[in-house]
Motif scaffolding. Structure first.
Motif, PDB file in Angstrom:
ATOM      1  N   LYS A 118      -0.637   2.688 -22.462  1.00 48.69           N
ATOM      2  CA  LYS A 118      -0.517   1.810 -21.453  1.00 48.69           C
ATOM      3  C   LYS A 118       0.620   0.692 -21.875  1.00 48.69           C
ATOM      4  N   SER A 119       1.074   0.114 -20.852  1.00 45.88           N
ATOM      5  CA  SER A 119       2.026  -1.235 -21.154  1.00 45.88           C
ATOM      6  C   SER A 119       1.103  -2.099 -21.758  1.00 45.88           C
ATOM      7  N   ARG A 120       1.754  -2.992 -22.532  1.00 46.46           N
ATOM      8  CA  ARG A 120       1.106  -4.107 -23.418  1.00 46.46           C
ATOM      9  C   ARG A 120       0.155  -3.779 -24.048  1.00 46.46           C
ATOM     10  N   HIS A 121      -0.091  -2.652 -24.899  1.00 51.24           N
ATOM     11  CA  HIS A 121      -1.418  -2.206 -25.687  1.00 51.24           C
ATOM     12  C   HIS A 121      -0.811  -1.864 -27.082  1.00 51.24           C
ATOM     13  N   PRO A 122      -0.070  -2.837 -27.692  1.00 58.26           N
ATOM     14  CA  PRO A 122       0.223  -2.448 -28.979  1.00 58.26           C
ATOM     15  C   PRO A 122      -0.827  -2.351 -30.084  1.00 58.26           C
ATOM     16  N   HIS A 123      -2.083  -3.028 -29.691  1.00 58.72           N
ATOM     17  CA  HIS A 123      -3.063  -2.853 -30.655  1.00 58.72           C
ATOM     18  C   HIS A 123      -3.822  -1.516 -30.738  1.00 58.72           C
ATOM     19  N   HIS A 124      -3.076  -0.302 -29.729  1.00 61.34           N
ATOM     20  CA  HIS A 124      -3.448   0.865 -29.978  1.00 61.34           C
ATOM     21  C   HIS A 124      -2.606   1.509 -30.808  1.00 61.34           C
ATOM     22  N   LYS A 125      -1.649   0.979 -31.478  1.00 67.09           N
ATOM     23  CA  LYS A 125      -1.014   1.583 -32.514  1.00 67.09           C
ATOM     24  C   LYS A 125      -0.735   0.843 -33.547  1.00 67.09           C
ATOM     25  N   PRO A 126      -1.794   0.360 -34.319  1.00 64.81           N
ATOM     26  CA  PRO A 126      -1.916  -0.728 -35.315  1.00 64.81           C
ATOM     27  C   PRO A 126      -1.208  -0.305 -36.601  1.00 64.81           C
ATOM     28  N   PHE A 127      -0.955   0.973 -36.906  1.00 65.80           N
ATOM     29  CA  PHE A 127      -0.038   1.244 -38.315  1.00 65.80           C
ATOM     30  C   PHE A 127       1.075   0.776 -38.200  1.00 65.80           C
ATOM     31  N   ILE A 128       2.118   1.228 -37.029  1.00 70.62           N
ATOM     32  CA  ILE A 128       3.356   0.938 -36.797  1.00 70.62           C
ATOM     33  C   ILE A 128       3.622  -0.556 -36.683  1.00 70.62           C
ATOM     34  N   GLU A 129       2.647  -1.164 -36.112  1.00 70.31           N
ATOM     35  CA  GLU A 129       2.568  -2.636 -35.787  1.00 70.31           C
ATOM     36  C   GLU A 129       2.632  -3.528 -36.974  1.00 70.31           C
ATOM     37  N   ARG A 130       1.646  -2.850 -37.875  1.00 71.57           N
ATOM     38  CA  ARG A 130       1.645  -3.482 -39.512  1.00 71.57           C
ATOM     39  C   ARG A 130       2.698  -3.448 -39.964  1.00 71.57           C
TER      40      ARG A 130
END
Length: 674
Positions: free
Chosen positions: A370-382
Motif C-alpha cells: 500500500k502507498s506510504r507503508h514502508p514499515h511493511h518492508k523493514p529490511f530494505i528500509e534499514r
C-alpha cells in the motif's frame, strides 16, 4: 499480614473497565465466597480456591477500598522500598510482643520503644508516632499497602477549575487540526487571552484570579488526557501518519534463501557528475534477501526510476554480477544470484507496469505494498538508512545533521564524484561493510533457529550454503527472461521487409532461414521496449529466440527505447519542414486546374526560440541517452553468424562461388520425337 477476602472487595477482570463481582460475605464452613454479580445483579456462591487460583494467575484482580491489590506498576526508589521493609518489620515486632505478653497495641508500642532506647538502636529515630502506628496497623490488618509511595502523596485536587479546563478543551482544537500552524506556545497564549476576556469572566465569576492563567505544560496534559493521547498524530497528514504512527504488528520473517526479497528505490543525497553535466537527481534501486540480510541487486539511474530501472535491478538478482563488478574494478569471492520466490516493493509508478505482472511466468510473486507503508518492508528500509549514514562523508553529499538536501555541495566547493565512482562506493559498502557487519536481528535469531547460522549476512549465507548445504535457487535462462520482460506480438513475416514493427523494419542473416521454416505468414515476435535495435522471433520449439536487426541500426547505434527513437525522428522531421515545397505544390495544382495564382514570396521558416529547461532535467535526458549507449555496449547486436545449432551462412563471395553453373537454355523449337 494480608487478610483474605473481606466484605466490599471488588473482583475485576484484567481487561475490564468495571468490577465484575463484589464480595458479600465469606463462608469458611464450605470454603466459599458469597458475591454479587454486578452486571446481572444476582448473588452467587463461588469456590474460594478457584478464585484464589484465578487471582494467582492474573485472571482476576482485587480492589479494596479504592486500592487495587496488585504489584505496584511504578518504579519506586530503593529508599522507598527500604522504608516499606522497615515499616513491615516494625509491625511484625509489635505483633510478636502483643501475642507473647498479651499486651494491647498501645502497651506493645511502649515496650518496643523502651527496648530500642535501652539498646540505643538506630531504628529509634525512624519509629513513627503512636497515632501513625495505629493507622499503619489498621491498613495492614485489612490487607492494604502500608505505604503509598511518593507518587501518591501531595494535593490530589485539580490544579485548575472545571471552567478553566473546559476553556482549554474548547480552544485546543486549533492546535490539533491537520497541518495546523498553531504551536503549543501560541495556543497557550491564546487560551490565557480568552481567560482574561470580559465575556468569559462574566460567565464564570467564581474563578479566582490566580486560576486565570495556565501553563503550556498544563495545556499539553489536558490535551493528552481529554482530547488525544498522541497530539502529534492528530496534527500530521493522514497519509504520512500511516507509516510514521504505525503500530508494530507481527514480525516479518523469511524461512529460506531468496524466499522474500525486498526492493526499493532510494534517492541518493549526492551531487554527481555525468557525461552531460552535474545532477542531484540520483536514484538507487536495490534489493536485499530477508533471510540472510544480504544485498542481492542494485541499479543506479539518473532521474526518477521507471519500469526499466525495476527490471534492471531484478536482472541483477537473477544473473551473475561478476561482469558488473569487473567493470567497477572490484572482485569478490562470492556471487549471489538466483530466482527469488517473492519480491516486495512499494506502490511507485515504476512498479505498476504490465511487464511487472509478467514476472509470475517465471514463478516470481511480485507484491506491491500500500502507498506510504514502508514499515511493511523493514529490511530494505534499514539498509537505506545505514547506506546514507555510512557514506555521507563522501564529497558532494547534501546531507547535514541527518537530513537530506540541507547543504549545497557546489556552493561549498566540494569535489564532485562521477556516477561510476559513487556506484563503486555503494557496492563496496554492500560487500565489505554490510555483509560483514553484525546485525541485531541475526544475533537474536539464535532463539529461533535450531543452530547458530551467524550474526553477519555473509557468514549466515556461507553457513547455509557451505556447511548446511542448503541449495540456492537456480537462475532462469536469458531467453526465459526475455520472454518475460519483452512484449509479445503476432506480426506478418515478409521476405522483403522482414518484420515491421512501429514503423521500423527488422531483417538480418537469419531472415532466409525463417522464410524457409515459416513462409510468409504471421509469427510470434518478442519486442524489448527499451531497445529498438532488435526484435526476436519465437522458433517452432517455443523456446529459441531468433534475432532480427533493425535496418536503421548498426553495431555502434545506442540502444534507444522505441519511444525515444520515435521522438527523435519526430523532432528531426519537425525541424526539416519545407514550407516552400508545399507552396510550390499548391501552385502546380492551381495552374493545372486553371486557377490564377498570385506570385507570393515563399514564407520564411519560423524561428521558435527554444524554451530553457532546468539543467537537472536536461542532464536527466542526456543521462538516459548515455544509458542507451551503455545498454548497447553491454548487449551488442547479434553477430552475422547464426546462433548455435544453425549452419553458418557463407559470405557473399563464397555463396556465388558455390552456385553451380546454369544449364544452357536452347530457344529452338523441338522437333517431333525429340
Amino acid at each position: 499480614m494480608r487478610a483474605g477476602f473481606l466484605p466490599g472487595d471488588e473482583l475485576w477482570a484484567p481487561v475490564g473497565v468495571e468490577a465484575q463481582y463484589e464480595v458479600q460475605v465469606c463462608l469458611p464452613r464450605i470454603q466459599s465466597i458469597k458475591v454479587l454479580d454486578i452486571g446481572k445483579r444476582t448473588e452467587l456462591i463461588l469456590d474460594e480456591s478457584e478464585l484464589r487460583e484465578q487471582i494467582a494467575w492474573g485472571q482476576l484482580r482485587v480492589r479494596r477500598r479504592g486500592v487495587m491489590l496488585a504489584a505496584p506498576k511504578t518504579n519506586r526508589s530503593p529508599d522507598e522500598d527500604a522504608a516499606t521493609l522497615a515499616t513491615l518489620r516494625m509491625l511484625s515486632s509489635l505483633d510478636s510482643l502483643r501475642k507473647q505478653r498479651q499486651l494491647s497495641l498501645n502497651k506493645a508500642y511502649i515496650t518496643l520503644r523502651e527496648q530500642l532506647v535501652a539498646a540505643q538502636a538506630p531504628d529509634l529515630e525512624s519509629l513513627p508516632s503512636l497515632s501513625h502506628v495505629y493507622r499503619l496497623w489498621n491498613e495492614n490488618t485489612k490487607g492494604l499497602p502500608v505505604r503509598k509511595g511518593n507518587a501518591k502523596k501531595g494535593n490530589r485536587d485539580p490544579k485548575h477549575s472545571d471552567a478553566v479546563r473546559k476553556a482549554v478543551i474548547d480552544s485546543a482544537g486549533l492546535y490539533l487540526k491537520t497541518k495546523s500552524t498553531w504551536t503549543l506556545a501560541a495556543t497557550t497564549e491564546y487560551i490565557n487571552q480568552q481567560l482574561q476576556a470580559p465575556d468569559w469572566l462574566r460567565n464564570n465569576p467564581d474563578v479566582k484570579e490566580k486560576d486565570r492563567k495556565v501553563s503550556k505544560k498544563y495545556v499539553q496534559r489536558v490535551i493528552r488526557e481529554d482530547l488525544h493521547a498522541d497530539p502529534e498524530h492528530a496534527r500530521m497528514d493522514p497519509q504520512d501518519a500511516i507509516a510514521a504512527k504505525a503500530v508494530a504488528g507481527r514480525t516479518i520473517r523469511a524461512e529460506g534463501l531468496f524466499e522474500r526479497i525486498e526492493q526499493d528505490g532510494l534517492h541518493l543525497p549526492w551531487l554527481v557528475r555525468t557525461p552531460y553535466g552535474d545532477s542531484t537527481d540520483v536514484w538507487l534501486v536495490h534489493a536485499i534477501d530477508c533471510y540472510t540480510s544480504m544485498p542481492v541487486g542494485w541499479h543506479l539511474v539518473i532521474g526518477a526510476p521507471r519500469t526499466t530501472s525495476t527490471l534492471a535491478c531484478i536482472e541483477t538478482i537473477l544473473f551473475p554480477k561478476a561482469p558488473r563488478l569487473e567493470a567497477l574494478g572490484l572482485n569478490y569471492d562470492f556471487d549471489i544470484y538466483g530466482t527469488p520466490q517473492q519480491i516486495v516493493a512499494d506502490n511507485g509508478a515504476e512498479n505498476k507496469s504490465d511487464r511487472i505482472l509478467k514476472l509470475s511466468r517465471i514463478g516470481i510473486d511480485f507484491v506491491r505494498l500500500k502507498s506510504r507503508h514502508p514499515h511493511h518492508k523493514p529490511f530494505i528500509e534499514r539498509l537505506n538508512r545505514s547506506l546514507k549514514s555510512y557514506l555521507q562523508t563522501l564529497p558532494g553529499c547534501t546531507r547535514f545533521d541527518g537530513k537530506d538536501g540541507q547543504r549545497d555541495p557546489a556552493a561549498l566547493g566540494d569535489p564532485v564524484m562521477t556516477i561510476e565512482e559513487l556506484e563503486r562506493w555503494i557496492v563496496r559498502f554492500y560487500f565489505e561493510y554490510w555483509a560483514n557487519h553484525p546485525l541485531e536481528r541475526l544475533e537474536h535469531s539464535i532463539f529461533i533457529d535450531s543452530e547458530n547460522l551467524g550474526s553477519t549476512p555473509l557468514l549466515r549465507h556461507r553457513t547455509l550454503t557451505e556447511k548446511l548445504l542448503r541449495p540456492m535457487p537456480l537462475p532462469i535462462s536469458v531467453d526465459a527472461w526475455r520472454s518475460v520482460v519483452f512484449d509479445w506480438h503476432v506480426l506478418p513475416l515478409s521476405r522483403k521487409s522482414g518484420i515491421t514493427y512501429d514503423t521500423f523494419e527488422f531483417r538480418g542473416d537469419r531472415l532466409p532461414e525463417l522464410i524457409r521454416k515459416f513462409g510468409e505468414t504471421e509469427v510470434t515476435v518478442l519486442v524489448d521496449r527499451d531497445d529498438f535495435r532488435v526484435v526476436y522471433v519465437l522458433d517452432a520449439d517455443r523456446e529459441t529466440l531468433i534475432p532480427l536487426v533493425n535496418t536503421a541500426a548498426v553495431p555502434s547505434t545506442p540502444a534507444y527505447s522505441f519511444v525515444d527513437a520515435k521522438r527523435m525522428l519526430e523532432e528531426l522531421r519537425a525541424e526539416n519542414v519545407d514550407t516552400g515545397s508545399e507552396a510550390l505544390r499548391r501552385d502546380i495544382f492551381n495552374r493545372s486546374a486553371g486557377v490564377a495564382t498570385a506570385t507570393q514570396k515563399a514564407p520564411k521558416p519560423s524561428k521558435k526560440s527554444a524554451t530553457k529547461q532546468a539543467s537537472s532535467k536536461q542532464t536527466t535526458k542526456h543521462a538516459r541517452e548515455h544509458g542507451a549507449v551503455l545498454r548497447s555496449a553491454s548487449n551488442p547486436l547479434p553477430p552475422p553468424e547464426p546462433a548455435l545449432g544453425h549452419p553458418p551462412m557463407a559470405g557473399a563471395a563464397e555463396r556465388w562461388a558455390s552456385v553451380p553453373a546454369l544449364a544452357v537454355l536452347s530457344r529452338k523449337p523441338k522437333k517431333d520425337g525429340q
